[in-house]
Design a protein around this motif. Structure first.
Motif, mmCIF file in Angstrom:
data_model
loop_
_atom_site.group_PDB
_atom_site.id
_atom_site.type_symbol
_atom_site.label_atom_id
_atom_site.label_comp_id
_atom_site.label_asym_id
_atom_site.label_seq_id
_atom_site.Cartn_x
_atom_site.Cartn_y
_atom_site.Cartn_z
ATOM 1 N N ILE A 23 0.846 -1.190 0.000
ATOM 2 C CA ILE A 23 0.000 0.000 0.000
ATOM 3 C C ILE A 23 0.885 1.244 0.000
ATOM 4 O O ILE A 23 1.700 1.435 0.894
ATOM 5 C CB ILE A 23 -0.937 -0.005 1.219
ATOM 6 C CG1 ILE A 23 -1.891 -1.213 1.131
ATOM 7 C CG2 ILE A 23 -1.735 1.287 1.298
ATOM 8 C CD1 ILE A 23 -2.727 -1.424 2.367
ATOM 9 N N ASP A 24 0.743 2.065 -1.041
ATOM 10 C CA ASP A 24 1.551 3.276 -1.180
ATOM 11 C C ASP A 24 0.837 4.430 -0.477
ATOM 12 O O ASP A 24 -0.215 4.887 -0.923
ATOM 13 C CB ASP A 24 1.747 3.582 -2.669
ATOM 14 C CG ASP A 24 2.648 4.801 -2.897
ATOM 15 O OD1 ASP A 24 3.094 5.402 -1.901
ATOM 16 O OD2 ASP A 24 2.881 5.122 -4.076
ATOM 17 N N THR A 25 1.406 4.875 0.640
ATOM 18 C CA THR A 25 0.802 5.984 1.384
ATOM 19 C C THR A 25 1.523 7.305 1.117
ATOM 20 O O THR A 25 1.307 8.287 1.815
ATOM 21 C CB THR A 25 0.821 5.700 2.888
ATOM 22 O OG1 THR A 25 2.186 5.541 3.319
ATOM 23 C CG2 THR A 25 0.044 4.428 3.202
ATOM 24 N N SER A 26 2.382 7.324 0.091
ATOM 25 C CA SER A 26 3.131 8.544 -0.214
ATOM 26 C C SER A 26 2.341 9.495 -1.109
ATOM 27 O O SER A 26 2.674 10.669 -1.218
ATOM 28 C CB SER A 26 4.460 8.198 -0.894
ATOM 29 O OG SER A 26 4.228 7.633 -2.180
ATOM 30 N N LYS A 27 1.315 8.974 -1.770
ATOM 31 C CA LYS A 27 0.485 9.834 -2.612
ATOM 32 C C LYS A 27 -0.973 9.416 -2.469
ATOM 33 O O LYS A 27 -1.271 8.267 -2.121
ATOM 34 C CB LYS A 27 0.928 9.765 -4.082
ATOM 35 C CG LYS A 27 0.752 8.419 -4.742
ATOM 36 C CD LYS A 27 1.220 8.488 -6.198
ATOM 37 C CE LYS A 27 0.953 7.166 -6.930
ATOM 38 N NZ LYS A 27 1.391 7.236 -8.344
ATOM 39 N N VAL A 35 -2.450 11.550 3.642
ATOM 40 C CA VAL A 35 -2.230 12.085 2.296
ATOM 41 C C VAL A 35 -3.549 12.143 1.518
ATOM 42 O O VAL A 35 -3.774 13.054 0.715
ATOM 43 C CB VAL A 35 -1.165 11.234 1.546
ATOM 44 C CG1 VAL A 35 -1.657 9.818 1.265
ATOM 45 C CG2 VAL A 35 -0.737 11.923 0.267
ATOM 46 N N ASP A 36 -4.449 11.192 1.777
ATOM 47 C CA ASP A 36 -5.755 11.182 1.109
ATOM 48 C C ASP A 36 -6.646 12.291 1.664
ATOM 49 O O ASP A 36 -7.323 12.994 0.906
ATOM 50 C CB ASP A 36 -6.439 9.827 1.307
ATOM 51 C CG ASP A 36 -5.561 8.671 0.875
ATOM 52 O OD1 ASP A 36 -5.120 8.664 -0.284
ATOM 53 O OD2 ASP A 36 -5.308 7.768 1.707
ATOM 54 N N GLU A 37 -6.620 12.444 2.992
ATOM 55 C CA GLU A 37 -7.417 13.512 3.608
ATOM 56 C C GLU A 37 -6.934 14.883 3.162
ATOM 57 O O GLU A 37 -7.747 15.780 2.867
ATOM 58 C CB GLU A 37 -7.360 13.407 5.132
ATOM 59 C CG GLU A 37 -8.153 14.500 5.822
ATOM 60 C CD GLU A 37 -8.181 14.378 7.337
ATOM 61 O OE1 GLU A 37 -8.635 15.329 7.990
ATOM 62 O OE2 GLU A 37 -7.745 13.336 7.858
ATOM 63 N N GLU A 38 -5.615 15.062 3.087
ATOM 64 C CA GLU A 38 -5.061 16.353 2.676
ATOM 65 C C GLU A 38 -5.525 16.725 1.272
ATOM 66 O O GLU A 38 -5.976 17.852 1.022
ATOM 67 C CB GLU A 38 -3.531 16.307 2.736
ATOM 68 C CG GLU A 38 -2.827 17.499 2.092
ATOM 69 C CD GLU A 38 -3.211 18.839 2.693
ATOM 70 O OE1 GLU A 38 -3.158 19.854 1.955
ATOM 71 O OE2 GLU A 38 -3.586 18.886 3.881
ATOM 72 N N MET A 39 -5.436 15.778 0.330
ATOM 73 C CA MET A 39 -5.890 16.066 -1.028
ATOM 74 C C MET A 39 -7.407 16.237 -1.054
ATOM 75 O O MET A 39 -7.933 17.090 -1.778
ATOM 76 C CB MET A 39 -5.452 14.952 -1.986
ATOM 77 C CG MET A 39 -5.859 15.184 -3.443
ATOM 78 S SD MET A 39 -5.345 16.803 -4.119
ATOM 79 C CE MET A 39 -3.567 16.642 -4.077
ATOM 80 N N GLY A 40 -8.113 15.448 -0.261
ATOM 81 C CA GLY A 40 -9.565 15.594 -0.177
ATOM 82 C C GLY A 40 -9.955 16.995 0.283
ATOM 83 O O GLY A 40 -10.881 17.609 -0.259
#
Length: 260
Positions: A2-6, A25-30
């Motif tokens: 699982i890639d958590t860097s992007k 990283v998902d929340e930040e982009m969200g």
């Protein structure tokens, strides 16, 4: 791995829906997407509601096999729960390319004893692998509903998005269906351009398509009324409205087509 860097679209979608299976990283982009358009979580729920309505409609038409590509992280009710609620003998294959979805497959695999519910890790860009895996569970001599909800706008034209759908449809018989939703820039060109640029910088491709480009996915199919429509306008009587769906335009299309 699982890639958590992007950020990953499935995990961002989970965050929009209020899930817990995502990373910072998902929340930040969200949150960046919400800054551009605060209705993004409503769009995610509208897509989910379309899946519920179209699955219910297909099951009521007698479809007993579903291949759901780009499944995403489980959010109840899942497609198999809707379909098997209408017909317990329904067979469902879920397919996604994100390992975190595989990690939650156990939540997907609780179907009815009369039917089948299985999970396949594969990418929509490899239709041969999808078909080979699906053939283990589904009878591809009988009609299949192909579900690609909120998926193809992550597949650019360079990857042959329309051709990929054509190859999948070529493997299923007459009486099969294609059900799809797709984001568009038709209604919000400036916000869409900004969102596309932000996602591209983070390593996520967003290929927004016009109504005409979306309609091309259904070339050769018989569109179910009302044809290509804004997502929440497709047979709204089959489900409950999503709160906020009428507060401004929802920039996406949905449609269901039958293979003659």
């Amino acid at each position: 791995m699982i890639d958590t860097s992007k950020p990953h679209p499935a995990r961002m979608y989970d965050w929009y829906l209020g899930g817990k299976d995502n990373y910072p990283v998902d929340e930040e982009m969200g949150r960046q997407m919400l800054a551009l358009d605060p209705r993004v979580p409503v769009m995610a729920r509208v897509n989910r509601a379309f899946m519920h309505r179209s699955t219910r409609w297909l099951a009521e038409q007698g479809v007993r096999q579903f291949l759901d590509i780009g499944t995403g992280i489980p959010t109840e009710p899942n497609l198999h729960q809707i379909a098997q609620g209408v017909a317990p003998e329904t067979r469902v294959v879920y397919c996604d390319n994100d390992p975190i979805v595989l990690a939650h497959a156990a939540a997907l695999l609780r179907g009815t004893p009369e039917g089948a519910t299985e999970y396949l890790q594969a990418d929509v860009r490899d239709p041969a692998a999808i078909v080979a895996g699906a053939r283990e569970i589904l009878d591809l001599e009988r009609p299949v509903a192909l579900s690609l909800v909120a998926l193809l706008h992550f597949v650019p034209d360079e990857d042959g998005a329309h051709e990929l759908v054509g190859r999948l449809l070529a493997e299923v018989p007459s009486g099969s269906y294609l059900t799809m939703t797709h984001a568009t820039a038709d209604f919000t060109p400036e916000e869409s351009a900004a969102a596309t640029a932000k996602l591209k910088a983070a390593g996520v491709t967003l290929a927004l398509r016009s109504r005409e480009e979306f309609g091309r996915f259904f070339d050769g199919l018989d569109l179910v009324d009302p044809g290509v429509s804004v997502v929440h306008h497709w047979h709204p009587e089959l489900g409950e409205p999503v709160p906020g769906q009428d507060d401004g335009v929802i920039p996406g299309y949905g449609a269901v087509g039958r293979k003659p």
